[in-house]
Design an enzyme around this catalytic site. Structure first.
Site, PDB file in Angstrom:
ATOM      1  CD  GLU A  57      -2.783  -1.210   2.415  1.00  0.00           C
ATOM      2  OE1 GLU A  57      -2.664  -0.385   3.339  1.00  0.00           O
ATOM      3  OE2 GLU A  57      -3.729  -2.004   2.309  1.00  0.00           O
TER       4      GLU A  57
ATOM      5  CD  GLU B 260      17.443  -2.417   4.054  1.00  0.00           C
ATOM      6  OE1 GLU B 260      16.481  -2.738   3.315  1.00  0.00           O
ATOM      7  OE2 GLU B 260      18.471  -1.886   3.593  1.00  0.00           O
TER       8      GLU B 260
ATOM      9  NE  ARG C 241      36.232   0.237 -26.195  1.00  0.00           N
ATOM     10  CZ  ARG C 241      35.833   1.246 -26.941  1.00  0.00           C
ATOM     11  NH1 ARG C 241      35.254   1.015 -28.120  1.00  0.00           N
ATOM     12  NH2 ARG C 241      35.989   2.475 -26.538  1.00  0.00           N
TER      13      ARG C 241
ATOM     14  CD  GLN D 179      47.506  -9.252 -12.451  1.00  0.00           C
ATOM     15  OE1 GLN D 179      48.006  -8.232 -11.994  1.00  0.00           O
ATOM     16  NE2 GLN D 179      48.005 -10.443 -12.231  1.00  0.00           N
TER      17      GLN D 179
ATOM     18  CD  GLU E  60       7.078 -12.209  -4.186  1.00  0.00           C
ATOM     19  OE1 GLU E  60       6.315 -12.380  -3.226  1.00  0.00           O
ATOM     20  OE2 GLU E  60       7.181 -11.114  -4.787  1.00  0.00           O
TER      21      GLU E  60
ATOM     22  CG  PHE F 276       5.194   0.004  -5.453  1.00  0.00           C
ATOM     23  CD1 PHE F 276       5.511   1.071  -6.276  1.00  0.00           C
ATOM     24  CD2 PHE F 276       5.483   0.119  -4.103  1.00  0.00           C
ATOM     25  CE1 PHE F 276       6.083   2.231  -5.764  1.00  0.00           C
ATOM     26  CE2 PHE F 276       6.062   1.265  -3.575  1.00  0.00           C
ATOM     27  CZ  PHE F 276       6.358   2.323  -4.410  1.00  0.00           C
ATOM     28  CB  ILE F 277      -0.294  -3.950  -8.087  1.00  0.00           C
ATOM     29  CG1 ILE F 277      -0.658  -3.477  -6.671  1.00  0.00           C
ATOM     30  CG2 ILE F 277      -0.812  -5.362  -8.360  1.00  0.00           C
ATOM     31  CD1 ILE F 277       0.105  -4.151  -5.520  1.00  0.00           C
ATOM     32  CB  THR F 278       4.034  -6.892 -10.882  1.00  0.00           C
ATOM     33  OG1 THR F 278       5.109  -6.355 -10.115  1.00  0.00           O
ATOM     34  CG2 THR F 278       4.571  -7.432 -12.208  1.00  0.00           C
TER      35      THR F 278
ATOM     36  N   GLY G 206       5.023  -1.159   2.539  1.00  0.00           N
ATOM     37  CA  GLY G 206       4.982  -2.519   2.021  1.00  0.00           C
ATOM     38  C   GLY G 206       5.637  -3.530   2.940  1.00  0.00           C
TER      39      GLY G 206
HETATM   40  C1  LIG Z   1       8.495  -2.670  -9.738  1.00  0.00           C
HETATM   41  C2  LIG Z   1       7.846  -3.151  -8.469  1.00  0.00           C
HETATM   42  C3  LIG Z   1       6.979  -4.240  -8.521  1.00  0.00           C
HETATM   43  C4  LIG Z   1       6.302  -4.669  -7.356  1.00  0.00           C
HETATM   44  N1  LIG Z   1       5.345  -5.645  -7.446  1.00  0.00           N
HETATM   45  C5  LIG Z   1       4.521  -5.865  -6.374  1.00  0.00           C
HETATM   46  C6  LIG Z   1       3.352  -6.704  -6.506  1.00  0.00           C
HETATM   47  O1  LIG Z   1       3.076  -7.282  -7.569  1.00  0.00           O
HETATM   48  N2  LIG Z   1       2.552  -6.834  -5.431  1.00  0.00           N
HETATM   49  C7  LIG Z   1       2.798  -6.216  -4.230  1.00  0.00           C
HETATM   50  O2  LIG Z   1       2.016  -6.374  -3.304  1.00  0.00           O
HETATM   51  N3  LIG Z   1       3.906  -5.429  -4.083  1.00  0.00           N
HETATM   52  C8  LIG Z   1       4.757  -5.229  -5.121  1.00  0.00           C
HETATM   53  N4  LIG Z   1       5.857  -4.405  -4.985  1.00  0.00           N
HETATM   54  C9  LIG Z   1       6.122  -3.752  -3.696  1.00  0.00           C
HETATM   55  C10 LIG Z   1       7.334  -4.257  -2.953  1.00  0.00           C
HETATM   56  O3  LIG Z   1       7.112  -5.546  -2.455  1.00  0.00           O
HETATM   57  C11 LIG Z   1       7.621  -3.204  -1.857  1.00  0.00           C
HETATM   58  O4  LIG Z   1       8.148  -2.060  -2.506  1.00  0.00           O
HETATM   59  C12 LIG Z   1       8.545  -3.705  -0.788  1.00  0.00           C
HETATM   60  O5  LIG Z   1       7.938  -4.709  -0.031  1.00  0.00           O
HETATM   61  C13 LIG Z   1       8.975  -2.560   0.171  1.00  0.00           C
HETATM   62  O6  LIG Z   1       7.898  -1.843   0.629  1.00  0.00           O
HETATM   63  P1  LIG Z   1       7.930  -0.230   0.523  1.00  0.00           P
HETATM   64  O7  LIG Z   1       8.300   0.114  -0.865  1.00  0.00           O
HETATM   65  O8  LIG Z   1       6.639   0.295   1.011  1.00  0.00           O
HETATM   66  O9  LIG Z   1       9.093   0.233   1.469  1.00  0.00           O
HETATM   67  P2  LIG Z   1       9.005   0.478   3.042  1.00  0.00           P
HETATM   68  O10 LIG Z   1       8.356  -0.665   3.701  1.00  0.00           O
HETATM   69  O11 LIG Z   1       8.446   1.832   3.271  1.00  0.00           O
HETATM   70  O12 LIG Z   1      10.547   0.501   3.413  1.00  0.00           O
HETATM   71  C14 LIG Z   1      11.391   1.614   3.130  1.00  0.00           C
HETATM   72  C15 LIG Z   1      12.793   1.297   3.646  1.00  0.00           C
HETATM   73  O13 LIG Z   1      12.752   1.107   5.059  1.00  0.00           O
HETATM   74  C16 LIG Z   1      13.299  -0.149   5.391  1.00  0.00           C
HETATM   75  N5  LIG Z   1      12.582  -0.733   6.519  1.00  0.00           N
HETATM   76  C17 LIG Z   1      11.249  -0.879   6.674  1.00  0.00           C
HETATM   77  N6  LIG Z   1      10.984  -1.519   7.828  1.00  0.00           N
HETATM   78  C18 LIG Z   1      12.168  -1.796   8.407  1.00  0.00           C
HETATM   79  C19 LIG Z   1      12.577  -2.467   9.593  1.00  0.00           C
HETATM   80  N7  LIG Z   1      11.682  -3.019  10.446  1.00  0.00           N
HETATM   81  N8  LIG Z   1      13.901  -2.561   9.883  1.00  0.00           N
HETATM   82  C20 LIG Z   1      14.808  -2.037   9.032  1.00  0.00           C
HETATM   83  N9  LIG Z   1      14.500  -1.407   7.889  1.00  0.00           N
HETATM   84  C21 LIG Z   1      13.200  -1.291   7.562  1.00  0.00           C
HETATM   85  C22 LIG Z   1      13.127  -1.002   4.146  1.00  0.00           C
HETATM   86  O14 LIG Z   1      14.015  -2.080   4.128  1.00  0.00           O
HETATM   87  C23 LIG Z   1      13.393   0.026   3.063  1.00  0.00           C
HETATM   88  O15 LIG Z   1      14.762   0.160   2.885  1.00  0.00           O
HETATM   89  C24 LIG Z   1       6.585  -4.026  -6.119  1.00  0.00           C
HETATM   90  C25 LIG Z   1       7.521  -2.972  -6.069  1.00  0.00           C
HETATM   91  C26 LIG Z   1       8.106  -2.514  -7.213  1.00  0.00           C
HETATM   92  C27 LIG Z   1       9.025  -1.301  -7.128  1.00  0.00           C
END
Ligand SMILES: Cc1cc2nc3c(=O)[nH]c(=O)nc-3n(C[C@H](O)[C@H](O)[C@H](O)COP(=O)(O)OP(=O)(O)OC[C@H]3O[C@@H](n4cnc5c(N)ncnc54)[C@H](O)[C@@H]3O)c2cc1C
Length: 379
Positions: free
Chosen positions: A128, A367, A268, A279, A242, A157-159, A132
């Site tokens: 959301e 993370e 190249r 090397q 996954e 971000f839903i693929t 995520g």
């Molecule tokens: C191209 C693409 C395709 C995707 N496809 C899908 C899909 O088909 N379906 C779906 O549901 N999702 C999908 N996603 C979403 C993806 O799974 C999420 O982006 C991912 O889970 C991270 O969630 P977030 O982006 O909200 O980051 P956040 O959860 O906001 O995290 C941001 C940062 O904080 C860090 N962080 C968060 N919590 C902690 C913690 N407890 N300790 C340490 N660090 C932390 C994270 O590691 C990250 O570095 C997709 C994303 C992309 C970009």
């Protein structure tokens, strides 16, 4: 090599994926990347070739196989020239398993065969805009009213989200935390369900990535997958495979980047000799090859563990983190070896560099993987 994992049937599968790529994808992939889409008919073609049904039960149109057929398919499809296209084509692999694991017979009959045949696109909607990683605290709310759930919220971000026929959607039906989450199948065309945007990205250009919006969206109660408030477990079950496949994708992409770099370094010239004559280049290639090999060996061992029914919860997270970090380093060096050409779109390594950046974010970030590993270590 790797005979303990791959036999004749895996080799034949690899050949058929390579033929499919050569005929149906390779001639057009650059154009599709530029257009940021690919034709929907490719799902049908992949379905006809049997690729979308790999590992799924025969009674729903699948072709049961061992885990190394799925690994072999994943490695080969990465050779299509676009990680985004391969991932979009494979979005069923994360949307369908929860339905098969905990859905009703009617749901399986209605929602699985058309997806495996390539007639329908199914996607998984968990992430959301508010976050995520913290799946247990998702906000999209579904309130039961008579024989319907009224859904309000959004997914991002839903693929393949912009053209999906249905979304296996994680919603909150109960109280806070993981015990309040359910899964609903929400079909395209359901009143109140809309695609709010197609997201512009760094890589995975041929893959559409959607933001979805639900406003008083009325979903029939028969679309509840599994029991109410038990959805979190089905989502977690899904993550195991996954994450393994993301690790395999990472080692496959790293291997392609290595091959491209060897080819380039041989032809190249600089300062009157080929790059492999230095090397420093040879050592860079040696390090890249070592990282590729170590990732492959580890990923195969973890796949074998899963296949033997052994607990691999921690191993999968380690494999994903190892392979994605190794891949980051390999694609970085691949661009470096290509010099300025490595920064240009005509060269494969440029796309691999952008596309692979997602591996340590999607399906659980680096993370979060470390968080799971450290919990399992009972420190
Ligand atoms: C191209 C693409 C395709 C995707 N496809 C899908 C899909 O088909 N379906 C779906 O549901 N999702 C999908 N996603 C979403 C993806 O799974 C999420 O982006 C991912 O889970 C991270 O969630 P977030 O982006 O909200 O980051 P956040 O959860 O906001 O995290 C941001 C940062 O904080 C860090 N962080 C968060 N919590 C902690 C913690 N407890 N300790 C340490 N660090 C932390 C994270 O590691 C990250 O570095 C997709 C994303 C992309 C970009």
């Amino acid at each position: 090599m790797y005979d303990e994992y791959f036999g004749q049937s895996h080799i034949m599968l690899r050949e058929s994926v390579r033929k499919f790529i050569a005929k149906e994808i390779a001639p057009y992939v650059d154009e599709w990347e530029e257009e940021e889409t690919f034709p929907r008919e490719l799902y049908k073609k992949a379905g006809n070739a049997g690729f979308l049904g790999l590992g799924f039960p025969e009674e729903y149109g699948g072709s049961p196989c061992d885990i190394f057929h799925e690994v072999a398919y994943t490695e080969e499809i990465m050779r299509c020239g676009s990680v985004g296209l391969a991932s979009s084509l494979g979005c069923n692999a994360i949307a369908v398993p929860p339905i098969l694991a905990v859905g009703t017979k009617e749901q399986k009959q209605k929602y699985v065969p058309p997806v495996l045949a390539g007639d329908m696109i199914a996607v998984l909607g968990v992430t959301e805009p508010s976050g995520g990683s913290d799946v247990a605290n998702l906000l999209t709310r579904a309130v039961r009213k008579g024989n319907k759930y009224i859904v309000n919220g959004s997914k991002t971000f839903i693929t393949s989200g912009t053209r999906a026929d249905y979304v296996t959607t994680a919603v909150r039906t109960g109280g806070p935390g993981h015990k309040g989450i359910s899964l609903l199948i929400i079909e395209k065309g359901t009143p109140g369900f809309s695609v709010s945007k197609k997201i512009k990205k760094m890589g995975w250009l041929a893959s559409d990535t959607g933001e979805l919006f639900f406003e008083d969206c009325e979903v029939p109660v028969e679309n509840l997958v599994g029991q109410e408030n038990q959805g979190f477990y089905a989502i977690m079950l899904n993550f195991q495979k996954e994450r393994l496949y993301l690790a395999v994708e990472a080692h496959a992409v790293a291997e392609i980047a290595l091959e491209e770099s060897i080819k380039y370094a041989r032809q190249r010239n600089a300062f009157g000799r080929p790059l492999v004559g230095f090397q420093v280049t040879r050592h860079k290639l040696a390090e890249m090859a070592t990282l590729v090999e170590a990732s492959k060996q580890f990923d195969y061992r973890v796949a074998a563990k899963i296949s033997n029914g052994q607990d691999a919860f921690k191993d999968v997270c380690m494999a994903k983190n190892f392979a994605t970090t190794a891949c980051d380093k390999v694609v970085y060096d691949a661009v470096q070896i290509h010099g300025g050409y490595g920064y240009c779109r005509e060269y494969m390594v440029e796309r691999l560099y952008r596309d692979s950046r997602l591996f340590s974010i999607g399906g659980g970030t680096y993370e979060i993987m470390n968080e799971i590993i450290s919990k399992q270590m009972k420190l």
